[in-house]
Structures are given as structure tokens and as C-alpha cells.
Scaffold this motif. Structure first.
Motif, PDB file in Angstrom:
ATOM      1  N   PHE A  45      -9.620  10.136  11.932  1.00 30.93           N
ATOM      2  CA  PHE A  45      -8.050  10.031  11.473  1.00 30.93           C
ATOM      3  C   PHE A  45      -7.456   8.873  11.945  1.00 30.93           C
ATOM      4  CE2 PHE A  45      -3.038  10.467  11.157  1.00 30.93           C
ATOM      5  CZ  PHE A  45      -3.112  10.440   9.984  1.00 30.93           C
ATOM      6  N   THR A  46      -7.331   8.300  13.046  1.00 25.74           N
ATOM      7  CA  THR A  46      -6.776   7.342  14.224  1.00 25.74           C
ATOM      8  C   THR A  46      -7.326   5.860  14.239  1.00 25.74           C
ATOM      9  OG1 THR A  46      -5.848   9.392  15.733  1.00 25.74           O
ATOM     10  CG2 THR A  46      -5.223   6.744  16.605  1.00 25.74           C
ATOM     11  N   GLY A  47      -8.720   6.174  13.620  1.00 27.75           N
ATOM     12  CA  GLY A  47      -9.324   5.646  14.011  1.00 27.75           C
ATOM     13  C   GLY A  47      -9.192   4.336  12.821  1.00 27.75           C
ATOM     14  N   SER A  48      -9.694   5.074  11.971  1.00 25.06           N
ATOM     15  CA  SER A  48      -9.719   4.669  10.433  1.00 25.06           C
ATOM     16  C   SER A  48      -7.820   4.286   9.900  1.00 25.06           C
ATOM     17  CB  SER A  48      -9.991   5.285   9.168  1.00 25.06           C
ATOM     18  OG  SER A  48      -9.120   6.477   9.238  1.00 25.06           O
ATOM     19  N   MET A  49      -7.378   4.603  10.969  1.00 26.30           N
ATOM     20  CA  MET A  49      -5.812   4.663  10.444  1.00 26.30           C
ATOM     21  C   MET A  49      -6.121   2.696  11.427  1.00 26.30           C
ATOM     22  SD  MET A  49      -1.771   6.521  10.696  1.00 26.30           S
ATOM     23  CE  MET A  49      -2.632   6.013  12.682  1.00 26.30           C
ATOM     24  N   ASP A  50      -6.474   2.784  12.420  1.00 26.13           N
ATOM     25  CA  ASP A  50      -5.725   1.437  13.051  1.00 26.13           C
ATOM     26  C   ASP A  50      -6.460   0.632  12.503  1.00 26.13           C
ATOM     27  OD1 ASP A  50      -4.666   0.440  15.115  1.00 26.13           O
ATOM     28  OD2 ASP A  50      -6.547   0.649  16.311  1.00 26.13           O
ATOM     29  N   CYS A  51      -7.725   0.570  12.207  1.00 29.52           N
ATOM     30  CA  CYS A  51      -8.491  -0.929  11.367  1.00 29.52           C
ATOM     31  C   CYS A  51      -8.237  -0.417  10.930  1.00 29.52           C
ATOM     32  CB  CYS A  51     -10.137   0.237  11.788  1.00 29.52           C
ATOM     33  SG  CYS A  51     -11.013   0.862  13.079  1.00 29.52           S
ATOM     34  N   CYS A  52      -7.741  -0.130   9.223  1.00 28.89           N
ATOM     35  CA  CYS A  52      -7.218  -0.563   8.115  1.00 28.89           C
ATOM     36  C   CYS A  52      -5.409  -0.993   7.890  1.00 28.89           C
ATOM     37  CB  CYS A  52      -6.666   0.746   7.361  1.00 28.89           C
ATOM     38  SG  CYS A  52      -6.182   0.239   5.353  1.00 28.89           S
ATOM     39  N   LEU A  56      -5.340  -4.616   7.657  1.00 26.47           N
ATOM     40  CA  LEU A  56      -3.723  -5.686   6.044  1.00 26.47           C
ATOM     41  C   LEU A  56      -3.150  -6.118   7.173  1.00 26.47           C
ATOM     42  CD1 LEU A  56      -2.817  -1.860   4.851  1.00 26.47           C
ATOM     43  CD2 LEU A  56      -3.171  -3.709   3.882  1.00 26.47           C
ATOM     44  N   THR A  57      -2.681  -5.837   8.082  1.00 24.80           N
ATOM     45  CA  THR A  57      -1.688  -7.210   8.618  1.00 24.80           C
ATOM     46  C   THR A  57      -2.309  -8.520   9.250  1.00 24.80           C
ATOM     47  OG1 THR A  57      -2.600  -6.309  11.315  1.00 24.80           O
ATOM     48  CG2 THR A  57      -0.586  -5.313  10.038  1.00 24.80           C
ATOM     49  N   ALA A  58      -3.766  -8.419   9.019  1.00 22.96           N
ATOM     50  CA  ALA A  58      -4.821  -9.870   9.167  1.00 22.96           C
ATOM     51  C   ALA A  58      -4.455 -10.696   8.325  1.00 22.96           C
ATOM     52  CB  ALA A  58      -6.262  -9.466  10.041  1.00 22.96           C
ATOM     53  N   VAL A  59      -4.558  -9.671   7.142  1.00 22.64           N
ATOM     54  CA  VAL A  59      -4.502 -10.188   5.673  1.00 22.64           C
ATOM     55  C   VAL A  59      -3.052 -10.733   5.349  1.00 22.64           C
ATOM     56  CG1 VAL A  59      -5.088 -10.148   3.163  1.00 22.64           C
ATOM     57  CG2 VAL A  59      -6.875  -9.779   5.346  1.00 22.64           C
ATOM     58  N   CYS A  60      -2.504  -9.553   4.980  1.00 21.96           N
ATOM     59  CA  CYS A  60      -1.226  -9.536   5.286  1.00 21.96           C
ATOM     60  C   CYS A  60      -0.128  -9.621   6.054  1.00 21.96           C
ATOM     61  CB  CYS A  60      -1.016  -8.280   4.225  1.00 21.96           C
ATOM     62  SG  CYS A  60      -1.563  -8.622   3.191  1.00 21.96           S
ATOM     63  N   GLY A  61      -0.028  -9.535   7.180  1.00 27.35           N
ATOM     64  CA  GLY A  61       1.090  -9.815   7.727  1.00 27.35           C
ATOM     65  C   GLY A  61       1.721 -11.534   7.825  1.00 27.35           C
ATOM     66  N   VAL A  62       0.944 -12.687   7.832  1.00 28.02           N
ATOM     67  CA  VAL A  62       1.563 -14.373   7.951  1.00 28.02           C
ATOM     68  C   VAL A  62       1.838 -14.052   6.617  1.00 28.02           C
ATOM     69  CG1 VAL A  62       1.203 -16.368   7.326  1.00 28.02           C
ATOM     70  CG2 VAL A  62       0.392 -15.079   9.474  1.00 28.02           C
ATOM     71  N   PRO A  63       1.949 -13.923   5.802  1.00 25.27           N
ATOM     72  CA  PRO A  63       2.262 -14.278   4.288  1.00 25.27           C
ATOM     73  C   PRO A  63       3.440 -13.506   3.761  1.00 25.27           C
ATOM     74  CG  PRO A  63      -0.094 -13.913   3.652  1.00 25.27           C
ATOM     75  CD  PRO A  63       0.030 -13.524   5.245  1.00 25.27           C
ATOM     76  N   CYS A  64       3.514 -12.447   4.346  1.00 23.25           N
ATOM     77  CA  CYS A  64       4.436 -11.132   4.455  1.00 23.25           C
ATOM     78  C   CYS A  64       5.785 -11.766   5.506  1.00 23.25           C
ATOM     79  CB  CYS A  64       4.492  -9.640   4.389  1.00 23.25           C
ATOM     80  SG  CYS A  64       3.316  -9.481   3.978  1.00 23.25           S
ATOM     81  N   ALA A  65       5.560 -12.124   6.347  1.00 26.17           N
ATOM     82  CA  ALA A  65       6.929 -13.212   7.688  1.00 26.17           C
ATOM     83  C   ALA A  65       6.798 -14.255   6.446  1.00 26.17           C
ATOM     84  CB  ALA A  65       6.123 -13.459   8.749  1.00 26.17           C
ATOM     85  N   LEU A  66       6.246 -14.775   6.069  1.00 25.57           N
ATOM     86  CA  LEU A  66       6.584 -16.075   5.474  1.00 25.57           C
ATOM     87  C   LEU A  66       7.898 -15.906   4.506  1.00 25.57           C
ATOM     88  CD1 LEU A  66       6.680 -19.131   4.591  1.00 25.57           C
ATOM     89  CD2 LEU A  66       4.672 -18.626   3.321  1.00 25.57           C
ATOM     90  N   MET A  67       7.700 -15.032   3.514  1.00 24.46           N
ATOM     91  CA  MET A  67       8.324 -14.334   3.023  1.00 24.46           C
ATOM     92  C   MET A  67       9.706 -13.701   2.880  1.00 24.46           C
ATOM     93  SD  MET A  67       7.340 -10.877  -0.414  1.00 24.46           S
ATOM     94  CE  MET A  67       7.637  -9.661   1.191  1.00 24.46           C
ATOM     95  N   TRP A  68       9.483 -12.567   3.962  1.00 22.01           N
ATOM     96  CA  TRP A  68      10.569 -12.145   4.684  1.00 22.01           C
ATOM     97  C   TRP A  68      11.738 -13.450   5.079  1.00 22.01           C
ATOM     98  CZ3 TRP A  68      12.543  -8.144   2.202  1.00 22.01           C
ATOM     99  CH2 TRP A  68      11.707  -8.005   1.586  1.00 22.01           C
ATOM    100  N   GLY A  69      11.107 -14.487   5.560  1.00 13.95           N
ATOM    101  CA  GLY A  69      11.590 -15.085   6.824  1.00 13.95           C
ATOM    102  C   GLY A  69      12.478 -16.415   5.632  1.00 13.95           C
ATOM    103  N   LEU A  70      11.838 -16.662   4.249  1.00 18.80           N
ATOM    104  CA  LEU A  70      12.204 -17.050   2.907  1.00 18.80           C
ATOM    105  C   LEU A  70      13.385 -16.916   3.213  1.00 18.80           C
ATOM    106  CD1 LEU A  70       9.103 -19.300   2.028  1.00 18.80           C
ATOM    107  CD2 LEU A  70      11.080 -20.285   2.772  1.00 18.80           C
ATOM    108  N   ASN A  71      13.445 -14.990   2.404  1.00 19.19           N
ATOM    109  CA  ASN A  71      14.557 -14.242   1.442  1.00 19.19           C
ATOM    110  C   ASN A  71      15.697 -14.645   2.233  1.00 19.19           C
ATOM    111  OD1 ASN A  71      13.603 -13.475  -0.895  1.00 19.19           O
ATOM    112  ND2 ASN A  71      12.150 -12.145   0.109  1.00 19.19           N
ATOM    113  N   PHE A  72      15.179 -14.144   3.994  1.00 15.04           N
ATOM    114  CA  PHE A  72      16.405 -14.349   4.732  1.00 15.04           C
ATOM    115  C   PHE A  72      17.521 -15.706   4.757  1.00 15.04           C
ATOM    116  CE2 PHE A  72      14.835  -9.966   5.794  1.00 15.04           C
ATOM    117  CZ  PHE A  72      16.311  -9.284   5.873  1.00 15.04           C
ATOM    118  N   ALA A  73      16.286 -16.931   5.058  1.00 17.20           N
ATOM    119  CA  ALA A  73      17.169 -17.229   4.997  1.00 17.20           C
ATOM    120  C   ALA A  73      18.022 -18.012   3.429  1.00 17.20           C
ATOM    121  CB  ALA A  73      15.497 -19.075   4.990  1.00 17.20           C
TER     122      ALA A  73
END
Length: 128
Positions: A45-52, A56-73
Motif C-alpha cells: 500500500f505504502t509503496g504503490s501510493m508513494d510510486c504513484c 503523477l508529480t513528475a508528469v503533472c507537477g510542473v504543468p500544474c504549478a504553471l497553471m496555478w501560477g497563471l491563475n493566481f497571477a
């Protein structure tokens, strides 16, 4: 919470997401699995949650940060350049109209209220 997690969430914004195996899966004393199964399930459970999560953060983290940065700007821009000036203008207009309104109330309504108050001021209520 370890030191690194405290540095990444110093304001405790996501305490509600701190999920552990025993907070999701709980066996009552009358239905316990074998100890080795319980421990292995915890590790899986812990390993699969950690890997997932890391995937997800490796794939989506930077685009989400860009999106939220633009939204708050955009939110900040709208607040500074649209909302605050509009609120200031409305306060100025309301302030001007409040003087006119107060004068009208004093000239029209106040004499009526004073007359009605004078009419009822001489009423005496007695209890028998």
C-alpha cells in the motif's frame, strides 16, 4: 511530520492528506489476517501510493504549478486593476448619495415620525 515535509508544507495546508495504511485499512480483533500478510499489505500500500504520487508529480507537477501560477497571477491582476478601483469608485458614489439620502430622510420622514410619536406619547396604559 519529518523535517523535509515540514519545510515543504510549513503552514500545514495539507494535513488532511497525510494517509497511512492503518488509517485506511483496519481489522477488528475478530477478523485479523496473518501478521505477515498485514505487514506485506502495509508495504505494498505504502509503496504503490508513494510510486504513484511521485509518478503523477513528475508528469503533472510542473504543468500544474504553471497553471496555478497563471491563475493566481490573473486573480492578482484582476484584484489590483479591476476590483479595487471599482470598489473605490462605488464607495465614492455611495458616499455622495448618502448625503442626499440623509437630507431627504430628515426633511420628509423625520417630521412624520415625530408627529406620530407625539400622538402616541400621551397614551397611558393601566392594568386592572
Amino acid at each position: 511530520m519529518d523535517g523535509i515535509a515540514a519545510m515543504r508544507d510549513p503552514n500545514s495546508l495539507n494535513d488532511h492528506v497525510m494517509i497511512q495504511f492503518d488509517g485506511v485499512i483496519g481489522e477488528p480483533p475478530t477478523a485479523e489476517s496473518m501478521y505477515c500478510v498485514w505487514k506485506a499489505s502495509d508495504k505494498v500500500f505504502t509503496g504503490s501510493m508513494d510510486c504513484c504520487y511521485k509518478g503523477l508529480t513528475a508528469v503533472c507537477g510542473v504543468p500544474c504549478a504553471l497553471m496555478w501560477g497563471l491563475n493566481f497571477a490573473c486573480l492578482s491582476f484582476k484584484s489590483v486593476w479591476c476590483v479595487t478601483p471599482c470598489v473605490r469608485m462605488m464607495k465614492t458614489c455611495v458616499n455622495s448619495w448618502s448625503g442626499i439620502y440623509n437630507t431627504c430622510v430628515k426633511c420628509v420622514c423625520q417630521p412624520c415620525y415625530e408627529s406620530v410619536g407625539a400622538m402616541f406619547s400621551n397614551i397611558k396604559v393601566t392594568q386592572e
